[in-house]
Motif scaffolding. Structure first.
Motif, PDB file in Angstrom:
ATOM      1  N   ALA A  17       0.849  -1.204   0.000  1.00 36.31           N
ATOM      2  CA  ALA A  17       0.000   0.000   0.000  1.00 36.31           C
ATOM      3  C   ALA A  17       0.881   1.249   0.000  1.00 36.31           C
ATOM      4  N   GLN A  18       1.948   1.206   0.806  1.00 37.54           N
ATOM      5  CA  GLN A  18       2.841   2.358   0.890  1.00 37.54           C
ATOM      6  C   GLN A  18       3.494   2.637  -0.467  1.00 37.54           C
ATOM      7  N   ALA A  19       3.997   1.571  -1.103  1.00 36.55           N
ATOM      8  CA  ALA A  19       4.651   1.757  -2.407  1.00 36.55           C
ATOM      9  C   ALA A  19       3.647   2.308  -3.427  1.00 36.55           C
ATOM     10  N   LEU A  20       2.386   1.893  -3.320  1.00 38.82           N
ATOM     11  CA  LEU A  20       1.377   2.346  -4.285  1.00 38.82           C
ATOM     12  C   LEU A  20       1.057   3.831  -4.115  1.00 38.82           C
ATOM     13  N   VAL A  21       0.934   4.289  -2.879  1.00 39.92           N
ATOM     14  CA  VAL A  21       0.537   5.695  -2.706  1.00 39.92           C
ATOM     15  C   VAL A  21       1.726   6.654  -2.735  1.00 39.92           C
ATOM     16  N   GLN A  22       2.948   6.105  -2.570  1.00 38.85           N
ATOM     17  CA  GLN A  22       4.121   7.003  -2.578  1.00 38.85           C
ATOM     18  C   GLN A  22       4.665   7.250  -3.974  1.00 38.85           C
ATOM     19  N   GLN A  23       4.330   6.392  -4.919  1.00 36.16           N
ATOM     20  CA  GLN A  23       4.921   6.547  -6.247  1.00 36.16           C
ATOM     21  C   GLN A  23       4.370   7.802  -6.931  1.00 36.16           C
ATOM     22  N   ARG A  24       5.197   8.356  -7.801  1.00 32.48           N
ATOM     23  CA  ARG A  24       4.790   9.605  -8.452  1.00 32.48           C
ATOM     24  C   ARG A  24       4.624   9.464  -9.962  1.00 32.48           C
ATOM     25  N   ALA A  25       5.187   8.401 -10.528  1.00 34.91           N
ATOM     26  CA  ALA A  25       5.263   8.302 -11.989  1.00 34.91           C
ATOM     27  C   ALA A  25       3.907   7.996 -12.627  1.00 34.91           C
ATOM     28  N   ALA A  26       3.110   7.162 -11.978  1.00 33.54           N
ATOM     29  CA  ALA A  26       1.886   6.643 -12.603  1.00 33.54           C
ATOM     30  C   ALA A  26       0.664   7.431 -12.111  1.00 33.54           C
ATOM     31  N   PRO A  27      -0.546   7.042 -12.505  1.00 33.61           N
ATOM     32  CA  PRO A  27      -1.739   7.768 -12.044  1.00 33.61           C
ATOM     33  C   PRO A  27      -1.870   7.665 -10.536  1.00 33.61           C
ATOM     34  N   GLU A  28      -2.667   8.545  -9.969  1.00 37.75           N
ATOM     35  CA  GLU A  28      -2.931   8.468  -8.532  1.00 37.75           C
ATOM     36  C   GLU A  28      -3.605   7.148  -8.211  1.00 37.75           C
ATOM     37  N   VAL A  29      -3.302   6.643  -7.033  1.00 42.34           N
ATOM     38  CA  VAL A  29      -3.832   5.335  -6.659  1.00 42.34           C
ATOM     39  C   VAL A  29      -4.575   5.475  -5.340  1.00 42.34           C
ATOM     40  N   CYS A 371      10.288  -6.879  -1.576  1.00 36.88           N
ATOM     41  CA  CYS A 371       9.407  -7.857  -2.227  1.00 36.88           C
ATOM     42  C   CYS A 371       8.113  -7.161  -2.694  1.00 36.88           C
ATOM     43  N   SER A 372       7.525  -6.347  -1.818  1.00 34.33           N
ATOM     44  CA  SER A 372       6.291  -5.637  -2.182  1.00 34.33           C
ATOM     45  C   SER A 372       6.567  -4.585  -3.242  1.00 34.33           C
ATOM     46  N   LYS A 373       7.737  -3.958  -3.136  1.00 34.31           N
ATOM     47  CA  LYS A 373       8.070  -2.915  -4.135  1.00 34.31           C
ATOM     48  C   LYS A 373       8.179  -3.522  -5.524  1.00 34.31           C
ATOM     49  N   GLU A 374       8.768  -4.712  -5.620  1.00 39.98           N
ATOM     50  CA  GLU A 374       8.891  -5.362  -6.922  1.00 39.98           C
ATOM     51  C   GLU A 374       7.502  -5.609  -7.514  1.00 39.98           C
ATOM     52  N   THR A 375       6.586  -6.101  -6.674  1.00 39.96           N
ATOM     53  CA  THR A 375       5.226  -6.381  -7.150  1.00 39.96           C
ATOM     54  C   THR A 375       4.537  -5.092  -7.601  1.00 39.96           C
ATOM     55  N   VAL A 376       4.699  -4.031  -6.803  1.00 38.62           N
ATOM     56  CA  VAL A 376       4.030  -2.764  -7.142  1.00 38.62           C
ATOM     57  C   VAL A 376       4.621  -2.190  -8.442  1.00 38.62           C
ATOM     58  N   ALA A 377       5.918  -2.388  -8.644  1.00 37.34           N
ATOM     59  CA  ALA A 377       6.521  -1.908  -9.901  1.00 37.34           C
ATOM     60  C   ALA A 377       5.869  -2.628 -11.089  1.00 37.34           C
ATOM     61  N   SER A 378       5.643  -3.940 -10.954  1.00 40.67           N
ATOM     62  CA  SER A 378       4.970  -4.677 -12.035  1.00 40.67           C
ATOM     63  C   SER A 378       3.561  -4.120 -12.254  1.00 40.67           C
ATOM     64  N   LEU A 379       2.853  -3.906 -11.135  1.00 43.71           N
ATOM     65  CA  LEU A 379       1.465  -3.418 -11.222  1.00 43.71           C
ATOM     66  C   LEU A 379       1.407  -2.058 -11.919  1.00 43.71           C
ATOM     67  N   LEU A 380       2.322  -1.170 -11.520  1.00 42.55           N
ATOM     68  CA  LEU A 380       2.272   0.183 -12.090  1.00 42.55           C
ATOM     69  C   LEU A 380       2.656   0.184 -13.559  1.00 42.55           C
ATOM     70  N   SER A 381       3.524  -0.749 -13.938  1.00 42.23           N
ATOM     71  CA  SER A 381       3.869  -0.773 -15.369  1.00 42.23           C
ATOM     72  C   SER A 381       2.703  -1.342 -16.185  1.00 42.23           C
ATOM     73  N   ALA A 383      -0.349  -0.256 -15.526  1.00 46.62           N
ATOM     74  CA  ALA A 383      -1.438   0.649 -15.143  1.00 46.62           C
ATOM     75  C   ALA A 383      -2.411   0.964 -16.279  1.00 46.62           C
ATOM     76  N   ASP A 384      -1.897   1.205 -17.476  1.00 46.04           N
ATOM     77  CA  ASP A 384      -2.801   1.597 -18.569  1.00 46.04           C
ATOM     78  C   ASP A 384      -3.832   0.500 -18.842  1.00 46.04           C
ATOM     79  N   ALA A 385      -3.330  -0.736 -18.901  1.00 48.18           N
ATOM     80  CA  ALA A 385      -4.253  -1.851 -19.163  1.00 48.18           C
ATOM     81  C   ALA A 385      -5.216  -2.029 -17.981  1.00 48.18           C
ATOM     82  N   LEU A 386      -4.719  -1.802 -16.777  1.00 49.93           N
ATOM     83  CA  LEU A 386      -5.577  -1.986 -15.593  1.00 49.93           C
ATOM     84  C   LEU A 386      -6.701  -0.957 -15.575  1.00 49.93           C
TER      85      LEU A 386
END
Ligand code: NAP
Length: 446
Positions: A17-29, A371-381, A383-386
């Protein structure tokens, strides 16, 4: 806005959750962190030993994430069984990250394993951690002798709790009934037994050293047994953790016991072959092993029975399948590629894993962050399809329509306040509420 559900509010879930809300590159989560329990923090609340206040204080870091404006905690929401099967959950969010840990314990696979008096360490930990699913009211603490099988950090935790003077636990949040049972315990000897040598023990040196700080217990080692390990005489060639453990044990081998009322016996090169007893366990039969030169051991055909009316099997956790999610039974994990759940070998759009259910039950709490950061990086990449996936309007309304009654953050704060109040009433610091009705009533009414 990308709407993500994280299933599980232990360290891996909260770090996701932290990695998702702290990232800046992708859309707001916006993240909803779902948990089957009404309380957050997973094993930090229900696994870390009550006398490990410093590790427990990690809750403050996790709390800050769960109080982030774009993160919501939704407890008391079981995912997997109907009605909230994974397919339905995926209809409510653009993506779901499963961080459900490894809830079961490994089996020994020896005769007598299920005799009365034999428990998994997980059962014991759940009991002294006030887990509301803990089915066991009192352990066989009338026992004089206990055997803990395994030499990992969980084994050290349970051996230490058994050997502690109850007064040392009074200041912790251990549930009141467990404190009373531990205070009445007659245990004099705790044998913690490894099937391999001291240089291969899984416990960390800090946890090992702590055993020698207990006010009511001596730690005993057998120099001749330690010396079966070829690295014992000269540990300088060992990797850091093994070397430090051996150095501590070498030091203890030279010390005389202080004559404290309880004794922790650290034993090595003994593999369990059977639990003995008829009505209840009375001993564990071990076969003496010898190093085979490759880091493993071979049996020697010599046996030793260690008396025990209480046995705690602490041989590691095991992941359990979540209905509706793929599962690899051999590893006890969900098949994935850098956190993307694989169904039939291909990434399943919108489904991710992190933590122990992704990589198996290893590592300390901090291991979950990368480990969670790696997963969130995959998720954010992805993002468009999601974002292109159609999702239902309001997930909370949908959950309520399914008959679920989420405990949200204010409900959790009411549980915390009720636990503080319980502590005050008992003349103790905060005391955990150990049962479902108590937790749900507190969440609702305070
Ligand atoms: P673990 O570290 O994997 O240790 C399991 C122990 O069980 C090992 O000594 C292993 O011996 C032994 N074992 C496995 N199968 C056995 C068998 N059939 N017969 C006899 N012994 C057997 O697991 P854990 O202690 O449950 O800990 C899980 C994770 O949580 C670890 O990463 C641990 O560090 C972490 N943890 C950390 C803390 C802390 O930092 N304070 C506290 C608790 C847990 P072999 O090595 O020979 O397989």
């Amino acid at each position: 806005m990308l709407r993500v559900a994280v299933v599980g509010s232990g360290p891996s879930g909260v770090y996701a959750a932290q990695a998702l809300v702290q990232q800046r590159a992708a859309p707001e989560v916006a993240v909803d962190v779902l948990d089957r329990l009404p309380c957050p923090y997973g094993l930090v609340r229900y696994g870390v030993a009550p006398d490990h206040e410093k590790i427990k204080s990690l809750q403050n870091t996790l709390r800050a994430v769960l109080e982030h404006p774009r993160v919501s905690f939704l407890g008391n929401v079981p995912v997997g069984p109907a009605p909230l099967v994974p397919e339905r959950l995926l209809g409510l969010y653009h993506a779901v990250v499963y961080c459900v840990g490894a809830a079961a314990d490994r089996r020994l696979g020896v005769p007598g394993e299920d005799l009365p008096g034999s428990f998994s360490a997980t059962e014991f930990v759940s009991w002294y951690s006030a887990h509301p699913d803990s089915a066991i009211d009192a352990f066989a603490l009338g026992a004089r002798s206990a055997v803990v099988i395994g030499v990992g950090n969980v084994a050290v935790d349970v051996a230490r709790v058994l050997a502690r003077v109850a007064e040392e636990l009074r200041a912790t949040d251990v549930p009141h009934a467990a404190l009373g049972a531990l205070a009445a315990s007659r245990i004099a000897d705790v044998h913690m037994v490894g099937r391999r040598g001291p240089s291969q023990a899984k416990f960390t040196t800090k946890e090992l050293r702590e055993l020698a700080t207990l006010t009511g217990a001596d730690v005993l080692v057998r120099p001749e047994e330690l010396a079966l390990d070829p690295a014992f005489t000269d540990p300088s060639g060992l990797p850091g953790p093994g070397r430090r453990n051996v150095e501590v044990l070498r030091d203890w081998a030279r010390r005389a016991p202080a004559g404290r009322p309880r004794r922790i016996h650290l034993r090595f090169f003994l593999r369990p072959v059977a639990l003995l007893g008829e009505e209840a366990v009375r001993a564990v039969r071990f076969e003496r092993t010898a190093p085979d030169g490759t880091g493993s051991v071979v049996g020697t055909g010599e046996f030793e029975d260690v008396p025990a009316e209480l046995v705690l099997r602490s041989v590691g956790y095991r992941g359990v399948p979540l209905p509706g999610l793929p599962f690899a039974a051999d590893s006890g994990t969900v098949p994935h590629d850098r956190g993307r759940v694989l169904r039939g070998g291909a990434p399943s759009p919108g489904e991710y894993v992190a933590g122990w259910i992704k990589r198996g039950p290893t590592g300390v709490i901090g291991t979950n962050r990368p480990c969670s950061k790696e997963t969130v990086a995959s998720l954010l990449s992805d993002a468009d399809a999601l974002l292109a996936r159609p999702v239902a309007g309001d997930p909370r309304a949908a959950l309520r329509a399914m008959g679920l009654e989420p405990v949200e953050w204010p409900g959790w704060l009411r549980i915390e306040a009720a636990e503080e109040e319980l502590g005050r009433a008992l003349g103790r610091a905060r005391v955990k509420i150990p049962d479902w009705p108590g937790l749900l009533t507190a969440a609702r009414d305070g």
